[in-house]
Design a protein around this motif. Structure first.
Motif, mmCIF file in Angstrom:
data_model
loop_
_atom_site.group_PDB
_atom_site.id
_atom_site.type_symbol
_atom_site.label_atom_id
_atom_site.label_comp_id
_atom_site.label_asym_id
_atom_site.label_seq_id
_atom_site.Cartn_x
_atom_site.Cartn_y
_atom_site.Cartn_z
ATOM 1 N N ASN A 153 -1.694 0.280 -7.180
ATOM 2 C CA ASN A 153 -2.089 1.463 -7.943
ATOM 3 C C ASN A 153 -3.614 1.536 -8.037
ATOM 4 N N PHE A 154 -4.186 2.570 -7.430
ATOM 5 C CA PHE A 154 -5.644 2.740 -7.402
ATOM 6 C C PHE A 154 -6.120 3.810 -8.377
ATOM 7 N N ALA A 155 -5.319 4.104 -9.399
ATOM 8 C CA ALA A 155 -5.640 5.213 -10.299
ATOM 9 C C ALA A 155 -6.984 5.033 -10.995
ATOM 10 N N LEU A 156 -7.328 3.803 -11.372
ATOM 11 C CA LEU A 156 -8.608 3.593 -12.047
ATOM 12 C C LEU A 156 -9.781 3.915 -11.129
ATOM 13 N N LEU A 157 -9.636 3.608 -9.851
ATOM 14 C CA LEU A 157 -10.707 3.914 -8.898
ATOM 15 C C LEU A 157 -10.858 5.411 -8.685
ATOM 16 N N GLU A 188 0.848 -1.184 0.000
ATOM 17 C CA GLU A 188 0.000 0.000 0.000
ATOM 18 C C GLU A 188 0.887 1.239 0.000
ATOM 19 N N VAL A 189 0.695 2.097 -0.980
ATOM 20 C CA VAL A 189 1.474 3.324 -1.067
ATOM 21 C C VAL A 189 0.529 4.518 -1.031
ATOM 22 N N GLN A 190 1.099 5.689 -0.876
ATOM 23 C CA GLN A 190 0.303 6.896 -0.749
ATOM 24 C C GLN A 190 0.796 7.949 -1.715
ATOM 25 N N GLY A 191 -0.010 8.975 -1.892
ATOM 26 C CA GLY A 191 0.404 10.092 -2.716
ATOM 27 C C GLY A 191 -0.132 9.997 -4.127
ATOM 28 N N LYS A 192 0.189 10.991 -4.927
ATOM 29 C CA LYS A 192 -0.291 11.058 -6.292
ATOM 30 C C LYS A 192 0.473 10.079 -7.179
ATOM 31 N N THR A 193 -0.040 9.907 -8.385
ATOM 32 C CA THR A 193 0.551 8.949 -9.324
ATOM 33 C C THR A 193 2.031 9.207 -9.550
ATOM 34 N N ASP A 194 2.424 10.474 -9.588
ATOM 35 C CA ASP A 194 3.825 10.765 -9.892
ATOM 36 C C ASP A 194 4.785 10.315 -8.799
ATOM 37 N N ARG A 195 4.273 9.879 -7.635
ATOM 38 C CA ARG A 195 5.127 9.388 -6.558
ATOM 39 C C ARG A 195 5.299 7.877 -6.582
ATOM 40 N N ILE A 196 4.434 7.186 -7.327
ATOM 41 C CA ILE A 196 4.390 5.726 -7.190
ATOM 42 C C ILE A 196 5.660 5.057 -7.691
ATOM 43 N N GLY A 197 6.342 5.684 -8.650
ATOM 44 C CA GLY A 197 7.557 5.087 -9.189
ATOM 45 C C GLY A 197 8.644 4.891 -8.159
ATOM 46 N N GLY A 216 3.221 -5.856 -25.021
ATOM 47 C CA GLY A 216 3.379 -4.414 -24.913
ATOM 48 C C GLY A 216 2.047 -3.696 -25.009
ATOM 49 N N HIS A 217 2.051 -2.434 -24.614
ATOM 50 C CA HIS A 217 0.839 -1.609 -24.623
ATOM 51 C C HIS A 217 1.070 -0.410 -25.537
ATOM 52 N N GLU A 218 0.181 -0.232 -26.505
ATOM 53 C CA GLU A 218 0.263 0.905 -27.411
ATOM 54 C C GLU A 218 -1.045 1.682 -27.363
ATOM 55 N N PRO A 219 -1.039 2.895 -26.841
ATOM 56 C CA PRO A 219 -2.290 3.644 -26.746
ATOM 57 C C PRO A 219 -2.772 4.097 -28.121
ATOM 58 N N LEU A 220 -4.071 4.162 -28.281
ATOM 59 C CA LEU A 220 -4.703 4.759 -29.444
ATOM 60 C C LEU A 220 -5.496 5.981 -28.971
ATOM 61 N N ARG A 221 -5.760 6.889 -29.846
ATOM 62 C CA ARG A 221 -6.425 8.124 -29.445
ATOM 63 C C ARG A 221 -7.879 7.846 -29.055
ATOM 64 N N ALA A 222 -8.259 8.263 -27.867
ATOM 65 C CA ALA A 222 -9.651 8.142 -27.428
ATOM 66 C C ALA A 222 -10.491 9.194 -28.134
ATOM 67 N N GLN A 223 -11.546 8.750 -28.795
ATOM 68 C CA GLN A 223 -12.434 9.653 -29.512
ATOM 69 C C GLN A 223 -13.870 9.176 -29.387
ATOM 70 N N THR A 241 -5.410 9.138 -17.278
ATOM 71 C CA THR A 241 -5.029 8.408 -16.066
ATOM 72 C C THR A 241 -4.065 7.276 -16.390
ATOM 73 N N ILE A 242 -4.378 6.506 -17.410
ATOM 74 C CA ILE A 242 -3.541 5.373 -17.797
ATOM 75 C C ILE A 242 -2.181 5.857 -18.289
ATOM 76 N N ASP A 243 -2.180 6.898 -19.105
ATOM 77 C CA ASP A 243 -0.923 7.427 -19.636
ATOM 78 C C ASP A 243 -0.041 7.982 -18.520
ATOM 79 N N ALA A 244 -0.652 8.718 -17.591
ATOM 80 C CA ALA A 244 0.122 9.300 -16.485
ATOM 81 C C ALA A 244 0.765 8.205 -15.640
ATOM 82 N N TYR A 245 0.038 7.129 -15.413
ATOM 83 C CA TYR A 245 0.590 6.043 -14.608
ATOM 84 C C TYR A 245 1.756 5.357 -15.326
#
Length: 534
Positions: free
Chosen positions: A292-296, A268-277, A458-465, A308-312
């Motif tokens: 990682n609870f970013a989806l919640l 269990e960790v705390q703080g914003k996504t940019d701290r999780i690394g 691997g994961h390759e994002p596509l543009r959400a539209q 959210t996914i990209d930031a994580y």
């Protein structure tokens, strides 16, 4: 297939992990509380569902003021759950079915009736005098500083025997251990080895970000965003939470578990996504899986989820393995937030994103928050800091196995009430329905296991539209497209290439070739498409 026959160093990378609060899973003796014998009787369900590992909330000896996170003996099973012999039988049975077992490790605090604290509080000259965080009173006789407890009020409690205060991040009855003391570290290491020798497959470290507090006891500053928040959040906890020295504690715990082949450490960790690394570590490894609870926490629309996914993914180190969680004993049921229809979309998102998926018992049947009458509340946070809608009992209500009044959970009075029977939100009813959300979770878990591109690819994002969240998964040979309609209305979606439909969240489209590179997604529908080789 036994655990041993498929053991590998990174089993958790392809695993689906299922959290269980044993007190609410299955009662075997009619006392209204779940136990190890009850859990043992439900292994066939876990095998049928297809999960690879279970994580148990604490089952140690405890006065159970806070779901067992107040531990009075780390190396004993609480009598309410059974015995060490019951635990060994459960572990053996899980392993025989190829299911691993993760225990909660609670290194930040004990119960105040733990023998360590009894000795520490007896005298400043005791052998364990420095095992907890003690401090003299302020000049006015009050607490040493302004630190608050997460359960309301001061984080300091006076001990007459020592004529000092001790610090408690949580309940008064949960004194914090002093992780600056090497003897404390050694004692926790011995606890870990006790369970690792018995064969457990890893630990989830509770409150891992708060193991060290400021050595100078500096006051926390006010939180400028405190308006409308409960009293414990009215400070910015810079001197009590996420201190730099905490990472050394986690590295120590990791060193212990690395002495055993193929064991996993999540936390269990705390703080914003940019701290999780930071919790993964670099030169010195820390957690295998910082939770990682970013989806919640994300807003539920395609653009917000895309961000959210990209930031994580951008926040974790290149070598790190991702983690995705959609439920937990401390988190509000996501189905209550996004609704039943989008819960199916979330299931597909969880099982197709790159990383290890965690779900909490009941998520697989789309369970919502269970109403808890005031006279049935157990959660100490709600009793001590009421009125903020943060009670955790609605998530912890016993599992509903069938549509009987007590849900097939117990023959007695359940320790927390269940929701009224509705004919649908229970395991038995959904097992009979080949298109239920339970059937969807099971099918997704099986599909994920079948295709390497969906678990190690691997994961390759596509543009959400146009309300459609989309991405590609590939293992270098095979490519899969995932398209999720976050809207309740139909959306046309186009892609490049030709493919074959593998699965729809509605479970009513057969696997079949697609005539062109477009598909009409119905409202609240997600699909997985296997692309034809180029």
């Amino acid at each position: 297939m036994s655990v041993e026959s498929r053991d590998k160093a990174a089993w958790w990378e392809s695993a689906v992990i299922y959290e269980i609060a044993p007190i609410s899973f299955q009662d075997s003796n009619g006392d209204g509380k779940g136990d190890l014998a009850g859990l043992l009787s439900r292994i066939d369900y876990l095998k049928w569902l297809g999960v690879d590992a279970v994580w148990l909330t604490p089952i140690y000896k405890s006065p159970f003021r806070d779901l067992g996170y107040d531990i009075s003996d780390y190396c004993a099973i609480d009598h309410a759950f059974g015995s060490l012999e019951d635990f060994d039988r459960l572990l053996e049975a899980l392993h025989a079915e190829g299911i691993r077992l993760i225990l909660d490790l609670v290194p930040n605090h004990t119960a105040n009736d733990h023998e360590w604290f009894v000795e520490s509080s007896s005298s400043p000259a005791s052998a364990k005098a420095d095992w907890y965080i003690w401090a003299d009173a302020a000049e006015n006789g009050g607490p040493p500083n302004n630190w608050l407890s997460r359960f309301g009020g001061s984080g300091w409690e006076w001990c007459e025997a020592r004529r000092q205060y001790y610090y408690h991040s949580f309940l008064v009855e949960q004194p914090d251990l002093n992780w600056r003391n090497p003897q404390v570290r050694g004692a926790i290491a011995d606890v870990m080895r006790f369970w690792l020798h018995r064969g457990v497959d890893g630990f989830r470290v509770d409150a891992s970000a708060v193991l060290i507090k400021d050595e100078f006891l500096r006051d926390n500053p006010p939180n400028p965003a405190a308006k409308g928040k409960p009293p414990p959040q009215r400070q910015t906890p810079v001197f009590t939470d996420d201190r730099p020295e905490t990472m050394d504690c986690i590295e120590f715990i990791r060193e212990v578990i690395d002495g055993y082949r193929g064991r996993m450490l999540c936390g269990e960790v705390q703080g914003k996504t940019d701290r999780i690394g930071h919790f993964y570590g670099n030169d010195r490894p820390r957690l295998h899986l910082p939770l990682n609870f970013a989806l919640l926490d994300s807003q539920w629309d395609a653009l917000s989820l895309q961000a959210t996914i990209d930031a994580y993914f951008n926040a974790i180190p290149e070598h790190a393995w991702p983690v995705w969680i959609v439920g937990g004993h401390d988190k509000q049921r996501v189905a209550s937030k996004i609704g039943e229809a989008q819960m199916r979309v979330l299931a597909m998102l969880l099982m197709t994103l790159r990383g290890t998926p965690f779900l909490f018992m009941g998520d697989e049947i789309g369970r919502k928050r269970v109403p808890i009458p005031p006279d049935r509340v157990h959660d100490p946070f709600e009793r001590l800091v009421p009125g903020y809608g943060l009670c955790r009992d609605p998530e912890r209500a016993p599992m509903r196995w069938d549509d009987s009044p007590d849900g097939g959970f117990t023959t007695g009075r359940p320790w927390l009430p269940l929701e009224p029977p509705d004919g649908a939100t229970n395991v038995a009813g959904q097992r009979r329905d080949e298109r239920s959300i339970l059937a969807l979770f099971r099918a997704l878990i099986a599909l994920r296991r079948e295709h390497e591109g969906l678990h190690h690819g691997g994961h390759e994002p596509l543009r959400a539209q146009n309300d459609v969240l989309a991405y590609k998964r590939t293992d270098g040979r095979n490519e899969f497209l995932v398209a999720l309609n976050i809207a309740a209305e139909p959306r046309k979606w186009h892609w490049l290439g030709r493919g074959r439909l593998l699965m729809s969240t509605h479970l009513d489209r057969p696997p079949e070739p697609l005539p062109d590179a477009s598909i009409l997604l119905r409202g609240n529908e997600g699909v997985i498409i296997a692309l034809d080789p180029r």
